[in-house]
Design a protein around this motif. Structure first.
Motif: not given
Length: 451
Positions: A153-155, A185-193, A195-197, A206-215
């Motif tokens: 799902a998108e969210n 790998l994680l960054l590629l999948f998250c960016i793809r997700k 972009v697709s939404v 999206n911001l929470y996703t990127l912050l989690m990757v950074a964390a």
């Protein structure tokens, strides 16, 4: 006629992979109680006594060794047997998680899992006291979660991102370079997700996703900083400059001695350069200690880059040829391993790995490796023919359109290829062979196989 041809080709794939599975099972049973004597095995066992790592090693694998040594002492069984069972089980489970959403009977899923687990290079790692098998398995589980992320799902996908982040952290604590591989790998999948939404109002998610990757990225860096002490085990710091010296200069340090910068010739004599050129790790074990003792680490680092620039100018053709060959060997290792064993190409660790692999079962290993070299090429050709014949069908192979996986494989190949000359090691890129095998096996599947 078309259906008959497809049936024949898929039958060839099924039989070819099944023979590999039989070879793999026989080799596994014959070697389950044996210890392969890699140099890194001794290092990891030593680290398990004091948990002091340098920047070439991760802390998690020595911790596992300590645990299994205790289990082995309790059951009066060689401790590495339990470690092998864990690595075999982990590899099988990782592949099963990756293909569990494929709409095919369980038999095909189990067959595919066995086809991947019994890849000779992978099987050697499953039955070795080395972190390569577990690191690859965690990476495959990351991919399984990533594919679930893209299809979900998108969210409400942050728990999947968190799971991938945890696997990234664990893999980086097994092998430090997986800090890079897992992050990409994680960054590629998250960016793809992201972009697709395309719906509005997803900025916060999206911001929470990127912050989690950074964390998780911060945790990976922090854990490696806390657990690794460069040069602690007597090896020079794993610097980019030193790796480039190995890649661009070795094995011709002596041949072009008069052309090197004055700072190098003042420390490394012509005879010393010959000693460095005798071993693939001579740059790390002989050259670097002499340079750093004479010039200091910071000044030596500057000279390294100067030396790389000089080598790139006078050895351009040799460097390009060796890089292309090593890259090809990482991509097509099952086939090119047989060529390396025949003396084709440049120096690598393949011969050493093969000698270790066949130490206890020379006959089985010889036929196992020879068959895989032949079958790898044949299977790819057959799978390609099936792809051409079914190009207009709705059927999708397991890896059809999975560009992210191709990118992740290329990142791994480039990284290991640029580590240095003469040290190509097929154990490092078993993930690439796994992708080839998954793609190959998918073309033997029933028409409804989708992912």
């Amino acid at each position: 006629m078309r259906k008959h041809l497809l049936c024949v080709l898929r039958g060839m794939l099924f039989i070819g992979v099944s023979v590999q599975i039989v070879f793999g099972i026989i080799w596994c049973v014959a070697n389950l109680g044996q210890l392969q004597h890699f140099g890194d095995t001794r290092i990891y066992v030593d680290i398990s006594n004091n948990f002091i790592c340098d920047d070439y090693t991760g802390i998690l694998y020595p911790m596992l060794i300590r645990v299994f040594r205790g289990i082995g002492d309790f059951f009066k069984v060689p401790w590495y047997v339990f470690l092998y069972i864990l690595q075999l089980s982990g590899a099988f489970a990782a592949v099963f998680l990756l293909v569990r959403s494929v709409k095919i009977p369980v038999f095909w899923k189990l067959w595919l899992c066995m086809g991947v687990v019994t890849i000779p290079a992978a099987m050697q790692c499953h039955l070795a006291v080395l972190p390569n098998s577990l690191a690859c398995s965690l990476y495959l589980v990351m991919i399984a979660l990533g594919l679930r992320l893209l299809k979900g799902a998108e969210n409400g996908h942050l728990h999947i991102v968190a799971g991938m982040g945890g696997l990234w952290l664990a893999a980086s604590m097994l092998m430090p370079e997986y800090g890079l591989f897992g992050g990409v790998l994680l960054l590629l999948f998250c960016i793809r997700k992201i972009v697709s939404v395309k719906k509005e109002g997803n900025f916060k998610a999206n911001l929470y996703t990127l912050l989690m990757v950074a964390a998780f990225g911060g945790m990976v860096v922090s854990m490696q900083t806390l657990t690794q002490k460069p040069e602690e085990l007597g090896r020079p710091e794993n610097s980019v400059a030193l790796r480039m010296v190995s890649r661009f200069v070795w094995p011709n340090l002596q041949d072009y001695h008069s052309a090197w910068p004055n700072e190098v010739r003042a420390v490394i004599s012509w005879s010393d350069a010959g000693i460095v050129s005798q071993r693939a790790d001579g740059i790390q074990t002989v050259f670097a200690p002499m340079m750093e003792q004479a010039l200091g680490e910071k000044e030596a680092e500057k000279v390294y880059w100067k030396l790389v620039g000089t080598a790139a100018h006078i050895r351009t053709r040799d460097i390009v040829e060796s890089i292309v060959w090593d890259g090809a060997c990482h991509i097509f290792s099952p086939y090119l391993l047989t060529k390396q064993l025949e003396g084709v190409g440049y120096q690598s660790y393949s011969g050493r790995n093969y000698e270790i692999m066949k130490a206890h079962t020379p006959g089985i290993t010889k036929h196992y490796i020879a068959y895989e070299g032949w079958w790898f090429v044949t299977g790819i050709v057959v799978a390609a023919l099936i792809s051409i014949i079914t190009i207009n069908d709705k059927r999708k192979s397991l890896l059809a359109g999975k560009g992210l996986l191709i990118v992740s494989a290329l990142v791994m190949v480039i990284y290991y290829t640029m580590q240095g000359a003469g040290i190509m090691d097929y154990k490092q890129t078993i993930y690439v062979t796994v992708l080839w095998t998954l793609w190959m096996c998918s073309h033997a599947m029933p028409d409804k196989a989708e992912m």
